[in-house]
Design a protein around this motif. Structure first.
Motif, mmCIF file in Angstrom:
data_model
loop_
_atom_site.group_PDB
_atom_site.id
_atom_site.type_symbol
_atom_site.label_atom_id
_atom_site.label_comp_id
_atom_site.label_asym_id
_atom_site.label_seq_id
_atom_site.Cartn_x
_atom_site.Cartn_y
_atom_site.Cartn_z
ATOM 1 N N ASP B 346 -44.420 -69.574 -16.996
ATOM 2 C CA ASP B 346 -43.685 -70.427 -16.040
ATOM 3 C C ASP B 346 -42.432 -70.908 -16.588
ATOM 4 O OD1 ASP B 346 -44.031 -72.636 -17.845
ATOM 5 O OD2 ASP B 346 -45.178 -73.834 -16.361
ATOM 6 N N GLU B 347 -41.891 -71.895 -15.664
ATOM 7 C CA GLU B 347 -40.447 -72.397 -15.850
ATOM 8 C C GLU B 347 -40.055 -73.001 -17.184
ATOM 9 O OE1 GLU B 347 -37.250 -71.583 -14.415
ATOM 10 O OE2 GLU B 347 -38.244 -69.900 -13.579
ATOM 11 N N GLY B 348 -41.097 -73.483 -17.783
ATOM 12 C CA GLY B 348 -41.337 -73.843 -19.322
ATOM 13 C C GLY B 348 -40.413 -72.985 -20.103
ATOM 14 N N THR B 349 -40.457 -71.693 -19.665
ATOM 15 C CA THR B 349 -39.635 -70.732 -20.556
ATOM 16 C C THR B 349 -38.552 -70.221 -19.344
ATOM 17 O OG1 THR B 349 -41.755 -70.372 -21.413
ATOM 18 C CG2 THR B 349 -40.007 -68.431 -21.896
ATOM 19 N N PRO B 350 -37.550 -70.822 -19.393
ATOM 20 C CA PRO B 350 -36.291 -70.362 -18.119
ATOM 21 C C PRO B 350 -35.892 -68.865 -18.447
ATOM 22 C CG PRO B 350 -35.563 -71.913 -19.542
ATOM 23 C CD PRO B 350 -36.768 -72.087 -20.224
ATOM 24 N N ASP B 351 -35.297 -68.537 -19.597
ATOM 25 C CA ASP B 351 -35.005 -67.396 -19.752
ATOM 26 C C ASP B 351 -35.769 -66.270 -20.405
ATOM 27 O OD1 ASP B 351 -33.292 -65.033 -20.058
ATOM 28 O OD2 ASP B 351 -31.958 -65.855 -21.417
ATOM 29 N N VAL B 352 -36.283 -65.340 -19.594
ATOM 30 C CA VAL B 352 -37.265 -64.504 -20.384
ATOM 31 C C VAL B 352 -36.800 -62.993 -20.546
ATOM 32 C CG1 VAL B 352 -39.353 -65.653 -19.263
ATOM 33 C CG2 VAL B 352 -38.347 -64.047 -18.075
ATOM 34 N N SER B 353 -35.356 -63.028 -20.718
ATOM 35 C CA SER B 353 -34.916 -61.685 -21.360
ATOM 36 C C SER B 353 -35.620 -60.964 -22.633
ATOM 37 C CB SER B 353 -33.430 -61.857 -21.777
ATOM 38 O OG SER B 353 -32.774 -62.420 -20.631
ATOM 39 N N TRP B 354 -36.226 -61.915 -23.281
ATOM 40 C CA TRP B 354 -36.811 -61.458 -24.704
ATOM 41 C C TRP B 354 -37.912 -60.832 -24.195
ATOM 42 C CZ3 TRP B 354 -41.506 -63.665 -24.628
ATOM 43 C CH2 TRP B 354 -41.708 -64.660 -23.963
ATOM 44 N N LEU B 355 -38.544 -60.752 -23.146
ATOM 45 C CA LEU B 355 -39.748 -59.836 -22.963
ATOM 46 C C LEU B 355 -39.544 -58.523 -23.089
ATOM 47 C CD1 LEU B 355 -41.089 -61.674 -19.588
ATOM 48 C CD2 LEU B 355 -42.171 -61.588 -21.847
ATOM 49 N N TYR B 356 -38.356 -57.969 -23.077
ATOM 50 C CA TYR B 356 -37.922 -56.557 -23.341
ATOM 51 C C TYR B 356 -37.966 -56.269 -24.787
ATOM 52 C CZ TYR B 356 -37.259 -56.594 -18.236
ATOM 53 O OH TYR B 356 -37.714 -56.503 -17.173
ATOM 54 N N ASP B 357 -37.885 -57.232 -25.586
ATOM 55 C CA ASP B 357 -37.783 -56.948 -27.125
ATOM 56 C C ASP B 357 -39.473 -56.895 -27.462
ATOM 57 O OD1 ASP B 357 -35.197 -56.997 -27.578
ATOM 58 O OD2 ASP B 357 -35.045 -59.204 -27.630
ATOM 59 N N VAL B 358 -40.518 -57.237 -26.711
ATOM 60 C CA VAL B 358 -41.846 -57.122 -27.133
ATOM 61 C C VAL B 358 -42.279 -55.813 -27.010
ATOM 62 C CG1 VAL B 358 -44.127 -57.909 -26.637
ATOM 63 C CG2 VAL B 358 -41.836 -59.620 -26.899
ATOM 64 N N ASP B 359 -43.007 -55.431 -28.068
ATOM 65 C CA ASP B 359 -43.748 -54.069 -27.902
ATOM 66 C C ASP B 359 -45.141 -54.123 -27.383
ATOM 67 O OD1 ASP B 359 -44.853 -51.604 -28.176
ATOM 68 O OD2 ASP B 359 -44.476 -51.500 -30.394
ATOM 69 N N PHE B 360 -45.314 -53.759 -26.079
ATOM 70 C CA PHE B 360 -46.616 -54.179 -25.497
ATOM 71 C C PHE B 360 -47.810 -53.142 -25.779
ATOM 72 C CE2 PHE B 360 -43.958 -56.826 -22.961
ATOM 73 C CZ PHE B 360 -44.747 -58.172 -22.863
ATOM 74 N N ASP B 361 -47.528 -52.137 -26.585
ATOM 75 C CA ASP B 361 -48.492 -51.066 -26.767
ATOM 76 C C ASP B 361 -49.697 -51.472 -27.168
ATOM 77 O OD1 ASP B 361 -46.263 -49.478 -26.700
ATOM 78 O OD2 ASP B 361 -46.335 -48.722 -28.733
ATOM 79 N N ALA B 362 -50.191 -52.511 -27.469
ATOM 80 C CA ALA B 362 -51.445 -53.120 -27.845
ATOM 81 C C ALA B 362 -52.258 -53.334 -26.455
ATOM 82 C CB ALA B 362 -51.282 -54.443 -28.471
ATOM 83 N N LEU B 363 -51.575 -53.490 -25.271
ATOM 84 C CA LEU B 363 -52.104 -53.571 -24.180
ATOM 85 C C LEU B 363 -52.064 -52.307 -23.317
ATOM 86 C CD1 LEU B 363 -50.909 -56.981 -23.112
ATOM 87 C CD2 LEU B 363 -52.950 -56.463 -24.156
ATOM 88 N N HIS B 364 -53.124 -51.865 -22.754
ATOM 89 C CA HIS B 364 -53.027 -50.929 -21.580
ATOM 90 C C HIS B 364 -52.809 -51.318 -20.193
ATOM 91 C CE1 HIS B 364 -55.632 -48.437 -24.758
ATOM 92 N NE2 HIS B 364 -54.260 -48.317 -25.043
ATOM 93 N N ALA B 365 -53.459 -52.480 -19.956
ATOM 94 C CA ALA B 365 -53.293 -52.975 -18.644
ATOM 95 C C ALA B 365 -53.582 -54.431 -18.821
ATOM 96 C CB ALA B 365 -54.580 -52.596 -18.037
ATOM 97 N N VAL B 366 -52.608 -55.314 -17.847
ATOM 98 C CA VAL B 366 -52.857 -56.780 -17.472
ATOM 99 C C VAL B 366 -53.544 -56.785 -15.983
ATOM 100 C CG1 VAL B 366 -51.597 -58.924 -17.238
ATOM 101 C CG2 VAL B 366 -51.025 -57.380 -19.029
ATOM 102 N N ASP B 367 -54.692 -57.408 -16.091
ATOM 103 C CA ASP B 367 -55.394 -57.587 -14.645
ATOM 104 C C ASP B 367 -54.692 -58.322 -13.724
ATOM 105 O OD1 ASP B 367 -57.918 -55.855 -15.415
ATOM 106 O OD2 ASP B 367 -57.538 -57.181 -17.291
ATOM 107 N N VAL B 368 -54.293 -59.662 -14.366
ATOM 108 C CA VAL B 368 -53.547 -60.703 -13.395
ATOM 109 C C VAL B 368 -52.387 -61.085 -14.114
ATOM 110 C CG1 VAL B 368 -53.752 -62.619 -12.136
ATOM 111 C CG2 VAL B 368 -55.654 -61.275 -12.127
ATOM 112 N N VAL B 369 -51.261 -61.137 -13.226
ATOM 113 C CA VAL B 369 -50.008 -61.684 -13.997
ATOM 114 C C VAL B 369 -49.739 -62.813 -13.032
ATOM 115 C CG1 VAL B 369 -47.605 -61.050 -14.418
ATOM 116 C CG2 VAL B 369 -49.293 -59.389 -14.463
#
Ligand SMILES: [Zn+2]
Lengths: 254, 439
Positions: B346-369
């Protein structure tokens, strides 16, 4: 020219602190979904400048990182300048963008020479500009998050690509009316918009890819398989448009 | 310098009015369900000398816990390790790590004459206020866990955060404890400290075997991006899921972590270094192990809650993250691809640019975002090639969607959440409302 599209990211470790890999990925994903092969070259200090790149990406980093790569970048100065003069596509954000201006005056009196790819000068300021930003540009509304303590001065109206609608922006418009964001030189763009910029701004991304296609004489089906990308980007943009008016950020000033 | 401070001084009658005013304000703000900063502000205004006086009363001193990641967990670990040695510990609740919050927390425990009855205070402190609070609370020990790319919208540059920790550390009067595996912290100038420096770390081969190492920030200013070689006083020597062994001085301490993850192992080494330095000869490896075994999982760190209010039914495991390093370390710690995943920011984390630095290989799917930033999160996941089930910004509706899925084979869903949505998620599952205390 190789069959695959070559994207070069300069100094991803030093200048990659704000998810700048996302700008590379936005171009890559759209190309791959259009069936175009992509070759990504990560250029570290000491590496040679890649041969015949299609797009050059430079990201953001602290002043100390800018100092660290400044001399190394000088080795590529001619290569980058002729690439941009030849219509090459380039996107630089934050500290990386500042190194491609004519130079940066730091708060402590130090001056870092830039490569002069962009006809602009940068001064670091005590005041920080932090928050959501929306700017109107020929490639749609540019939307994202700004977080910088710099003021750009651009030479002429032709270099000012976007007009700030909400938020602070990087420079005063040369016309004297309002603020601007995104500096343009040929097909090269400099910006302080994070988010990262390209994933959040599909029109700008496609615009950049179209210049790549034109330079190659290629025609790509760039609209293929991107419904989800465009849908999520639209959702994210709508939320930011809503937040940009009422969100205030408390930050440490410099 | 001895770790045992002089006999507690009496605070006295002059604090009765300020303490009473603060306590009343605290009571009033609670009735309104409001924040806890105002009572601290009021009391600091009425009696600026109260804070130093309170801090003087702890015979084993005041411990500061600083760091980009893991402050809450480590504060809890230090507290439990010390309690297991028979000490009475005062600690601040999660998030009350700014000056007014710390004062409010002390007020809650203080008698009207300004006395707090505890042997030691273990406080998590916001880096931005560490030096200022150190001047008022005279900490005996200052622990700095790590410097990671975090909250740039607030701190601007990561190296500034490093300097805040190192600058505060100069004010510790008995011990400075820092992370040997952190590029900036490993370069601490020992000669600039009043107190001797102890290093903690994770054995090299364990870090090397982990997919993304420890995710500490590279040093971009000294010319050496990596760490300086340092002898560790406390070192993680073995990791087997949640069971680890930490060598402290020359003794092995077996420890059960509250949740999986190399970052929690590093936090444990830090906590044991602090406990050993605070206790000196009284430190016992058995007691320290016991302390860890008594740790209830803190909110969002390995905590498991029934999904449909049925204690025997399917569970939700909460995995909390606040930035790229903590999300990456949590993903790296997964032993298998989770069957059913919710992810929320949520907005407790205002700038989420860093999400693109994370390697999400450990997940194949996220059911609900979900969460206010659901679409930005979905955009990052789509760019990373992670399959997305549904995007539902409203957390309440997202929880309803998660409840509609058929039961997982493992009987467990995994929810990756930032702090604010973890609290909301718990409440929606019927586990909210208690104050976030550490006991
Ligand atoms: Zn506890």
């Amino acid at each position: 020219m190789t069959a695959s599209v070559r994207i070069a990211q300069l100094y991803p470790v030093e200048l990659g602190i704000t998810g700048d890999r996302g700008n590379v990925r936005a171009l890559q994903v759209r190309l791959e979904r259009a069936g175009v092969a992509v070759d990504i070259v990560r250029v570290a200090p000491g590496d040679a400048f890649p041969e015949a790149p299609d797009v050059v990406i430079v990201g953001n980093g602290p002043l100390s990182a800018m100092r660290t790569v400044r001399d190394d970048l000088e080795r590529h100065a001619d290569g980058i300048r002729s690439f941009v003069a030849d219509g090459g596509a380039l996107l630089a954000v934050g500290g990386g963008a500042e190194l491609l201006s004519r130079g940066v005056a730091a708060l402590d009196g130090e001056y870092l020479d830039g490569l002069g790819v962009f006809p602009a000068d940068v001064v670091r300021t005590r005041e920080r500009k932090v928050g959501y930003i929306v700017a109107q540009s020929p490639l749609g509304r540019v939307i994202g998050f700004e977080d910088h303590a710099s003021e750009w001065t651009v030479d002429d109206a032709a270099s000012a690509f976007g007009r700030v609608v909400s938020g602070r922006g990087s420079f005063a418009l040369p016309s004297g009316a309002g603020r601007g964001e995104l500096v343009r030189a040929g097909n090269a763009f400099a910006s302080n918009v994070q988010g990262p910029l390209l994933p959040l701004n599909p029109e700008l991304t496609v615009g950049i890819l179209q210049t790549v296609a034109a330079r190659r004489g290629a025609s790509w089906q760039l609209g293929a398989g991107v419904e989800a990308l465009d849908g999520y980007a639209a959702g994210a943009r709508a939320k930011i448009e809503q937040l940009v008016h009422d969100k205030v950020f408390n930050t440490i000033q410099l | 310098m001895s770790s045992v401070a002089p006999q507690a001084r009496s605070a006295g009658l002059r604090y009765v009015f300020p303490v009473l005013a603060g306590k009343l304000a605290r009571f009033a703000t609670r009735l309104r369900g409001g924040g806890s900063a105002f009572p601290g502000y009021l009391t600091n205004k009425l009696a600026p000398s109260l804070l130093p006086t309170l801090a003087d009363q702890f015979p084993y001193g005041v411990v500061f816990v600083l760091g980009s990641n893991g402050k809450t967990t480590t504060t809890h670990m230090v507290s439990e390790a010390l309690r297991a040695h028979g000490l009475t510990v005062f600690t601040n609740p999660t998030g009350a790590n700014l000056p007014q919050g710390v004062t409010s927390a002390l007020l809650a425990d203080a008698t009207l004459t300004g006395r707090v009855r505890a042997d030691v205070a273990v406080l998590e402190i916001d880096e931005g206020y560490a030096a200022d609070l150190a001047d008022r609370l005279s900490p005996s020990v200052i622990l700095s866990l790590n410097v990671q790319v975090d909250q740039l919208y607030r701190f601007y540059e990561t190296e500034r955060v490093a300097d805040m920790m190192l600058d505060a550390s100069r004010r510790a009067h008995a011990h400075v404890v820092v992370n040997r595996d952190d590029p900036y912290l490993s370069k601490i100038d020992e000669s600039a400290m009043r107190a001797p420096v102890s290093f903690f770390g994770v054995a090299e081969e364990i870090v090397a075997a982990s997919k993304h190492g420890l995710a500490n920030a590279a040093d971009t200013r000294s010319g050496n991006a990596g760490t300086l070689a340092r002898e560790a006083y406390s070192e993680v020597r073995r990791v087997q899921a949640r069971d680890i062994v930490v060598r402290v001085a020359d003794a092995d301490v077996p420890v059960r972590l509250p949740a999986r993850g190399l970052h929690y192992a590093a936090d444990a080494a830090a906590a044991l270094a602090v406990a050993s330095r605070v206790l000196g000869d009284r430190f016992s490896t058995e007691a320290a192990s016991t302390g860890f075994s008594r740790m209830a999982p803190a909110y969002g760190r390995g905590e498991v809650i029934p999904l449909r209010r049925d204690p025997a039914g399917e569970k939700v495991e909460f995995v909390m993250f606040k930035n790229a390093p903590s999300l990456q370390m949590n993903l790296d710690a997964l032993d298998e691809t989770p069957e059913r995943v919710l992810m929320a920011i949520d907005e407790g984390t205002p700038d989420v640019s860093w999400l693109y630095d994370v390697d999400f290989d450990a997940l194949h799917a996220v059911d609900v975002v979900t969460g206010e930033k659901a679409y930005q999160l979905a955009l990052a996941l789509e760019h990373a090639g992670v399959r997305i089930g549904a995007v539902e910004p409203d957390m309440e509706k997202a929880v309803a969607l998660m409840r509609e899925f058929p039961q997982t084979a493992a009987g467990r869903q995994t929810w990756f959440v930032n702090y604010e949505l973890m609290m909301i998620g718990r409440r929606l599952l019927g586990h909210g409302d208690q104050e976030v205390a550490r006991r």
